[in-house]
Scaffold this motif. Structure first.
Motif, PDB file in Angstrom:
ATOM      1  N   TYR A  11      45.678  17.766  -0.577  1.00  0.00           N
ATOM      2  CA  TYR A  11      44.464  18.038   0.195  1.00  0.00           C
ATOM      3  C   TYR A  11      43.373  18.618  -0.691  1.00  0.00           C
ATOM      4  N   PRO A  12      42.089  18.337  -0.362  1.00  0.00           N
ATOM      5  CA  PRO A  12      40.975  18.898  -1.157  1.00  0.00           C
ATOM      6  C   PRO A  12      40.819  20.397  -0.916  1.00  0.00           C
ATOM      7  N   GLU A  13      40.028  21.046  -1.742  1.00  0.00           N
ATOM      8  CA  GLU A  13      39.794  22.495  -1.609  1.00  0.00           C
ATOM      9  C   GLU A  13      39.055  22.827  -0.307  1.00  0.00           C
ATOM     10  N   ILE A  14      38.137  21.945   0.102  1.00  0.00           N
ATOM     11  CA  ILE A  14      37.433  22.112   1.379  1.00  0.00           C
ATOM     12  C   ILE A  14      37.938  21.018   2.318  1.00  0.00           C
ATOM     13  N   MET A  15      38.598  21.422   3.391  1.00  0.00           N
ATOM     14  CA  MET A  15      39.227  20.478   4.317  1.00  0.00           C
ATOM     15  C   MET A  15      38.386  20.345   5.583  1.00  0.00           C
ATOM     16  N   ASN A  16      38.532  19.194   6.261  1.00  0.00           N
ATOM     17  CA  ASN A  16      37.924  19.065   7.585  1.00  0.00           C
ATOM     18  C   ASN A  16      38.995  19.387   8.638  1.00  0.00           C
ATOM     19  N   LYS A  17      38.600  19.340   9.908  1.00  0.00           N
ATOM     20  CA  LYS A  17      39.528  19.736  10.976  1.00  0.00           C
ATOM     21  C   LYS A  17      40.761  18.839  11.021  1.00  0.00           C
ATOM     22  N   GLU A  18      40.560  17.537  10.830  1.00  0.00           N
ATOM     23  CA  GLU A  18      41.673  16.590  10.908  1.00  0.00           C
ATOM     24  C   GLU A  18      42.679  16.843   9.786  1.00  0.00           C
ATOM     25  N   GLN A  19      42.188  17.062   8.558  1.00  0.00           N
ATOM     26  CA  GLN A  19      43.089  17.360   7.437  1.00  0.00           C
ATOM     27  C   GLN A  19      43.835  18.670   7.676  1.00  0.00           C
ATOM     28  N   MET A  20      43.124  19.658   8.211  1.00  0.00           N
ATOM     29  CA  MET A  20      43.740  20.965   8.474  1.00  0.00           C
ATOM     30  C   MET A  20      44.845  20.843   9.514  1.00  0.00           C
ATOM     31  N   ARG A  21      44.592  20.094  10.586  1.00  0.00           N
ATOM     32  CA  ARG A  21      45.607  20.002  11.639  1.00  0.00           C
ATOM     33  C   ARG A  21      46.835  19.218  11.179  1.00  0.00           C
ATOM     34  N   ILE A  22      46.641  18.200  10.341  1.00  0.00           N
ATOM     35  CA  ILE A  22      47.781  17.446   9.814  1.00  0.00           C
ATOM     36  C   ILE A  22      48.595  18.322   8.866  1.00  0.00           C
ATOM     37  N   ALA A  23      47.905  19.075   8.019  1.00  0.00           N
ATOM     38  CA  ALA A  23      48.594  19.956   7.066  1.00  0.00           C
ATOM     39  C   ALA A  23      49.383  21.047   7.791  1.00  0.00           C
ATOM     40  N   CYS A  24      48.838  21.541   8.908  1.00  0.00           N
ATOM     41  CA  CYS A  24      49.496  22.619   9.660  1.00  0.00           C
ATOM     42  C   CYS A  24      50.480  22.099  10.705  1.00  0.00           C
ATOM     43  N   HIS A  25      50.501  20.779  10.931  1.00  0.00           N
ATOM     44  CA  HIS A  25      51.372  20.160  11.933  1.00  0.00           C
ATOM     45  C   HIS A  25      51.088  20.718  13.331  1.00  0.00           C
ATOM     46  N   ILE A  26      49.801  20.667  13.714  1.00  0.00           N
ATOM     47  CA  ILE A  26      49.391  21.127  15.040  1.00  0.00           C
ATOM     48  C   ILE A  26      48.580  20.021  15.717  1.00  0.00           C
ATOM     49  N   SER A  27      48.392  20.138  17.024  1.00  0.00           N
ATOM     50  CA  SER A  27      47.640  19.132  17.771  1.00  0.00           C
ATOM     51  C   SER A  27      46.139  19.321  17.582  1.00  0.00           C
ATOM     52  N   LYS A  28      45.377  18.323  18.015  1.00  0.00           N
ATOM     53  CA  LYS A  28      43.913  18.399  17.935  1.00  0.00           C
ATOM     54  C   LYS A  28      43.378  19.521  18.810  1.00  0.00           C
ATOM     55  N   GLN A  29      43.954  19.698  19.993  1.00  0.00           N
ATOM     56  CA  GLN A  29      43.512  20.761  20.905  1.00  0.00           C
ATOM     57  C   GLN A  29      43.790  22.145  20.313  1.00  0.00           C
ATOM     58  N   THR A  30      44.957  22.306  19.682  1.00  0.00           N
ATOM     59  CA  THR A  30      45.288  23.595  19.065  1.00  0.00           C
ATOM     60  C   THR A  30      44.350  23.869  17.899  1.00  0.00           C
ATOM     61  N   ALA A  31      44.078  22.847  17.091  1.00  0.00           N
ATOM     62  CA  ALA A  31      43.156  23.015  15.962  1.00  0.00           C
ATOM     63  C   ALA A  31      41.775  23.413  16.455  1.00  0.00           C
ATOM     64  N   LEU A  32      41.316  22.779  17.542  1.00  0.00           N
ATOM     65  CA  LEU A  32      40.015  23.114  18.108  1.00  0.00           C
ATOM     66  C   LEU A  32      39.995  24.558  18.604  1.00  0.00           C
ATOM     67  N   TYR A  33      41.070  24.976  19.257  1.00  0.00           N
ATOM     68  CA  TYR A  33      41.165  26.356  19.737  1.00  0.00           C
ATOM     69  C   TYR A  33      41.069  27.346  18.576  1.00  0.00           C
ATOM     70  N   LEU A  34      41.833  27.106  17.498  1.00  0.00           N
ATOM     71  CA  LEU A  34      41.845  28.015  16.349  1.00  0.00           C
ATOM     72  C   LEU A  34      40.478  28.119  15.692  1.00  0.00           C
ATOM     73  N   LEU A  35      39.734  27.020  15.660  1.00  0.00           N
ATOM     74  CA  LEU A  35      38.412  27.037  15.041  1.00  0.00           C
ATOM     75  C   LEU A  35      37.356  27.627  15.967  1.00  0.00           C
ATOM     76  N   GLN A  36      37.397  27.259  17.244  1.00  0.00           N
ATOM     77  CA  GLN A  36      36.392  27.779  18.180  1.00  0.00           C
ATOM     78  C   GLN A  36      36.522  29.284  18.363  1.00  0.00           C
ATOM     79  N   PHE A  37      37.735  29.792  18.318  1.00  0.00           N
ATOM     80  CA  PHE A  37      37.944  31.225  18.499  1.00  0.00           C
ATOM     81  C   PHE A  37      37.950  31.972  17.167  1.00  0.00           C
ATOM     82  N   ASN A  38      37.584  31.257  16.107  1.00  0.00           N
ATOM     83  CA  ASN A  38      37.422  31.844  14.772  1.00  0.00           C
ATOM     84  C   ASN A  38      38.707  32.492  14.266  1.00  0.00           C
ATOM     85  N   LEU A  39      39.853  31.920  14.605  1.00  0.00           N
ATOM     86  CA  LEU A  39      41.126  32.439  14.112  1.00  0.00           C
ATOM     87  C   LEU A  39      41.424  31.927  12.707  1.00  0.00           C
ATOM     88  N   ILE A  40      40.769  30.848  12.321  1.00  0.00           N
ATOM     89  CA  ILE A  40      40.812  30.366  10.941  1.00  0.00           C
ATOM     90  C   ILE A  40      39.376  30.399  10.441  1.00  0.00           C
TER      91      ILE A  40
END
Length: 194
Positions: A11-40
């Motif tokens: 993965y590159p040093e700066i990732m997008n949401k799709e790369q991040m969710r695949i790397a973390c093995h999480i769903s799109k909805q979970t990735a959106l939650y983590l980003l919208q609530f500023n947990l990542i």
């Protein structure tokens, strides 16, 4: 899932949401939650799609912390539901606290608007704030946002727009636009580098 250093090399040093969710093995909805609530930690590029830029180091820190504190990253039970009892994301989205330091907020907006002309039309204000044209024109008509009426067209001086963006009336809006929320979160982390 635990952090795997070999997997993260691709993965590159700066990732997008799709790369991040695949790397973390999480769903799109979970990735959106983590980003919208500023947990990542992330930055919003301002684009309509692929708007999140996430450092690989922040994703690794999230994965390590998730192993220790998994309850911190659990989405509310109604986040994934659809139907009559669902609470829509705009209702459960965490809004940033209103900025206490108006000088810092003003400096942040001045830096964001530096590239724009000193006097802009309604379309530029719409692009910047994320609200629709009707809402911006309504602010002008009721006198909340000062503007000049030239040839049946509103022109907004940059200083008037900054005054409105820093006002309590604007920042206490109940139904904030996504861009408004993102800018308020960004303003909290912003430091004047000049």
């Amino acid at each position: 899932m635990k952090y795997d250093a070999k997997e993260f090399k691709k993965y590159p040093e700066i990732m997008n949401k799709e790369q991040m969710r695949i790397a973390c093995h999480i769903s799109k909805q979970t990735a959106l939650y983590l980003l919208q609530f500023n947990l990542i930690p992330h930055t919003c590029t301002g684009k309509k799609t692929r708007c999140y830029a996430i450092k690989k180091s922040d994703v690794i820190a999230f994965m390590n912390d998730r192993e220790v504190n998994p309850e911190k990253y659990i989405a509310p039970k109604n986040w994934y539901k659809y139907g009559s009892e669902m609470v829509r994301p705009y209702k459960i989205r965490i809004h940033p606290p209103c900025a206490k330091d108006e000088k810092k907020l003003r400096g942040y907006y001045e830096s964001k608007l530096a590239a724009l002309p000193d006097v802009m039309d309604v379309a530029a204000a719409v692009d910047f704030t994320g609200y629709n044209r009707r809402t911006v024109c309504q602010w002008i008509r009721v006198g909340k946002l000062k503007a000049l009426a030239l040839l049946q067209k509103y022109m907004i001086p940059k200083c008037y727009l900054i005054d409105w963006l820093c006002s309590d009336d604007y920042n206490n809006t109940n139904r904030k636009s996504r861009r408004h929320i993102d800018m308020l979160w960004e303003a909290q982390k912003w430091n004047d580098m000049r």
